[in-house]
Design a protein around this motif. Structure first.
Motif, short mmCIF file in Angstrom:
data_model
loop_
_atom_site.label_atom_id
_atom_site.label_comp_id
_atom_site.label_asym_id
_atom_site.label_seq_id
_atom_site.Cartn_x
_atom_site.Cartn_y
_atom_site.Cartn_z
N ASN A 238 24.59 -40.05 74.24
CA ASN A 238 23.32 -40.58 74.75
C ASN A 238 22.19 -40.00 73.90
O ASN A 238 22.43 -39.17 73.00
N THR A 239 20.97 -40.44 74.16
CA THR A 239 19.86 -40.01 73.30
C THR A 239 19.61 -38.51 73.36
O THR A 239 19.31 -37.88 72.34
N SER A 240 19.75 -37.91 74.52
CA SER A 240 19.50 -36.47 74.63
C SER A 240 20.53 -35.66 73.85
O SER A 240 20.20 -34.68 73.19
N GLU A 241 21.80 -36.08 73.91
CA GLU A 241 22.84 -35.36 73.17
C GLU A 241 22.71 -35.61 71.67
O GLU A 241 23.00 -34.73 70.86
N ALA A 242 22.28 -36.80 71.29
CA ALA A 242 22.06 -37.09 69.88
C ALA A 242 20.93 -36.22 69.32
O ALA A 242 21.04 -35.65 68.23
N LEU A 243 19.86 -36.08 70.09
CA LEU A 243 18.75 -35.22 69.66
C LEU A 243 19.15 -33.76 69.63
O LEU A 243 18.74 -33.01 68.74
N GLU A 244 19.99 -33.34 70.58
CA GLU A 244 20.49 -31.96 70.59
C GLU A 244 21.27 -31.67 69.31
O GLU A 244 21.11 -30.62 68.68
N SER A 245 22.11 -32.62 68.91
CA SER A 245 22.92 -32.45 67.71
C SER A 245 22.05 -32.36 66.46
O SER A 245 22.24 -31.48 65.61
N PHE A 246 21.07 -33.26 66.34
CA PHE A 246 20.24 -33.26 65.14
C PHE A 246 19.24 -32.10 65.13
O PHE A 246 18.80 -31.68 64.07
N ASP A 247 18.90 -31.58 66.29
CA ASP A 247 18.10 -30.37 66.33
C ASP A 247 18.89 -29.21 65.72
O ASP A 247 18.36 -28.38 64.98
N TYR A 248 20.19 -29.17 66.03
CA TYR A 248 21.09 -28.17 65.46
C TYR A 248 21.22 -28.36 63.95
O TYR A 248 21.17 -27.40 63.18
N ILE A 249 21.36 -29.60 63.51
CA ILE A 249 21.50 -29.90 62.08
C ILE A 249 20.27 -29.48 61.31
O ILE A 249 20.35 -28.77 60.29
N THR A 250 19.10 -29.91 61.77
CA THR A 250 17.87 -29.65 61.01
C THR A 250 17.46 -28.19 61.05
O THR A 250 16.78 -27.70 60.15
N SER A 251 17.86 -27.46 62.08
CA SER A 251 17.50 -26.04 62.16
C SER A 251 18.32 -25.20 61.20
O SER A 251 17.99 -24.04 60.95
N PHE B 101 40.36 -26.26 64.59
CA PHE B 101 39.25 -25.35 64.87
C PHE B 101 38.00 -25.75 64.09
O PHE B 101 36.89 -25.76 64.63
N GLY B 102 38.19 -26.11 62.84
CA GLY B 102 37.05 -26.47 62.00
C GLY B 102 36.29 -27.67 62.53
O GLY B 102 35.06 -27.64 62.60
N VAL B 103 37.01 -28.72 62.93
CA VAL B 103 36.29 -29.92 63.37
C VAL B 103 35.68 -29.75 64.76
O VAL B 103 34.70 -30.42 65.11
N LEU B 104 36.24 -28.82 65.56
CA LEU B 104 35.67 -28.58 66.89
C LEU B 104 34.52 -27.58 66.86
O LEU B 104 33.67 -27.58 67.77
N ARG B 105 34.48 -26.75 65.84
CA ARG B 105 33.48 -25.67 65.82
C ARG B 105 32.03 -26.17 65.90
O ARG B 105 31.24 -25.56 66.64
N PRO B 106 31.64 -27.25 65.21
CA PRO B 106 30.23 -27.65 65.30
C PRO B 106 29.82 -28.19 66.66
O PRO B 106 28.63 -28.24 66.97
N ILE B 107 30.79 -28.59 67.50
CA ILE B 107 30.41 -29.11 68.82
C ILE B 107 30.58 -28.07 69.92
O ILE B 107 30.14 -28.29 71.05
N ARG B 108 31.19 -26.93 69.60
CA ARG B 108 31.58 -25.98 70.65
C ARG B 108 30.43 -25.62 71.59
O ARG B 108 30.61 -25.54 72.81
N TYR B 109 29.24 -25.39 71.06
CA TYR B 109 28.14 -24.96 71.90
C TYR B 109 27.10 -26.06 72.13
O TYR B 109 26.00 -25.78 72.61
N LEU B 110 27.47 -27.28 71.80
CA LEU B 110 26.70 -28.44 72.24
C LEU B 110 27.21 -28.86 73.63
O LEU B 110 28.21 -28.34 74.11
N ARG B 111 26.53 -29.78 74.24
CA ARG B 111 26.92 -30.21 75.59
C ARG B 111 28.36 -30.70 75.62
O ARG B 111 29.14 -30.37 76.53
N SER B 112 28.75 -31.48 74.61
CA SER B 112 30.11 -32.02 74.58
C SER B 112 31.15 -30.92 74.48
O SER B 112 32.21 -30.98 75.13
N GLY B 113 30.87 -29.89 73.68
CA GLY B 113 31.81 -28.79 73.52
C GLY B 113 31.90 -27.92 74.76
O GLY B 113 32.99 -27.43 75.12
N ARG B 114 30.78 -27.71 75.42
CA ARG B 114 30.80 -26.92 76.66
C ARG B 114 31.61 -27.65 77.73
O ARG B 114 32.42 -27.03 78.44
N ASP B 115 31.40 -28.96 77.82
CA ASP B 115 32.20 -29.75 78.77
C ASP B 115 33.69 -29.68 78.43
O ASP B 115 34.54 -29.56 79.32
N MET B 116 33.99 -29.76 77.15
CA MET B 116 35.38 -29.72 76.69
C MET B 116 36.09 -28.45 77.14
O MET B 116 37.22 -28.47 77.64
#
Length: 332
Positions: A209-222, A292-307
């Motif tokens: 959704n838009t909030s999770e997309a923005l969360e991801s790109f906030d992580y990318i740009t930071s 591990f490598g492909v899961l690492r970038p999502i681990r502390y995003l909303r999707s990874g926490r849910d996972m």
């Protein structure tokens, strides 16, 4: 007798504390717990007065020897297990490349698969964050995707091919081919599963959704070297673009419920472990590092926490975090 027991307890406490402190990988809390329990078991016995419910503790010199031995054995075993999990596998110094540069997107699962390999084998590398819109950082290359890895000036592309070629460089054929055919087949099977299935359920979850997309790109740009204007442009334009891309990916791969697909995929992986610490047994293999490598970038995003909350992946993921350890990425 009280003075003798106090003195013995003090001497043994200092001895055990020193021994446990020298056991690499054993936490202070664990050392203190072992110390406390075994000292009490070693030094004292509990007796009950006849006809009374009262108890008292008396100094027991004979059991002291058994208690001390038990403490030392337990400490050594705990340290041995900790070292086995935490130890990295750096290649011989003469085989380590002199210069390794990774062109990447911070949240790209394929880029993170390469980074997991580099980190685990403790190979120093520099990172160039690529602007996902302009891609100006890789205009010099005919290959217009990431990851691109420059190894002493040689360009390597495609994450799995990068890992295979780099492995041949730093390990040599003799080590790579030393695994049994059965183990090798299993490792290859799950590496293909990562590339052909697991990565395809990630984007629909990251950009659900838009909030999770923005969360991801906030992580990318930071994590990139973007100017303020580029950061704002990449964050909002990138998030909007990937939100719509993720919807197309759901259709392409017949995903109706993105979270359910993610949970099913990681549960499939846990089942493949079949009770083992890692797919590689006592230490990670290339399939472990790929997952591990492909899961690492999502681990502390909303999707990874849910996972982690909704599946059994958490214990294995924590073991992998410990095994891979600190990043070998060089600071700019």
């Amino acid at each position: 007798m009280r003075r003798a027991s106090t003195l013995a307890s003090s001497v043994l406490s200092r001895t055990l504390s020193s021994t446990l402190h020298d056991c690499s990988g054993l936490s202070t809390t664990s050392a203190a717990t072992i110390n406390h329990r075994f000292l009490h078991a070693a030094l004292f016995s509990t007796t009950t007065s006849t006809g009374s419910s009262s108890t008292r503790r008396i100094f027991n010199p004979f059991s002291t020897y058994l208690g001390v031995a038990g403490a030392l054995v337990s400490a050594a075993a705990a340290a041995s297990l900790s070292q086995e999990v935490l130890a990295k596998e750096p290649p011989p110094a003469e085989l380590v490349p002199k210069e390794v540069v990774l062109y990447q997107y911070e949240a790209c699962p394929f880029c993170n698969k390469v980074k997991a390999y580099l980190d685990y084998y403790d190979i120093p590398y520099k990172v160039v964050e690529v602007n996902p819109i302009s891609k100006k950082e890789i205009k010099w290359s005919d290959y217009k995707k990431v990851p691109i890895l420059l190894v002493d000036g040689e360009q390597l592309v495609d994450s799995s091919a990068i890992i295979d070629k780099l492995g041949n460089k730093i390990h040599g054929k003799e080590i790579v081919d030393s695994a049994s055919d059965k183990d090798d087949d299993e490792e290859k099977k799950w590496r293909r599963w990562v590339d052909n299935h697991l990565v395809h359920v990630l984007s629909p979850n990251i950009y659900r959704n838009t909030s999770e997309a923005l969360e991801s790109f906030d992580y990318i740009t930071s994590n990139g070297n973007f100017s303020f204007t580029e950061r704002i442009t990449v964050k909002y334009a990138g998030a909007a673009a990937m939100y719509f891309v993720s919807k197309n990916l759901k259709k392409k791969y017949n995903i109706t419920d993105e979270r359910a697909a993610l949970y099913e995929a990681v549960e499939t992986w846990v089942d493949a472990l079949n009770g083992r610490e890692f797919l590689g047994g006592s230490k990670p293999n290339l399939a472990d590092l790929a997952v591990f490598g492909v899961l690492r970038p999502i681990r502390y995003l909303r999707s990874g926490r849910d996972m982690v909350e909704q599946t059994r992946i958490g214990d294995w993921y924590t073991r992998m975090e410990n095994a891979v350890g600190e990043s070998s990425r060089m600071k700019a």
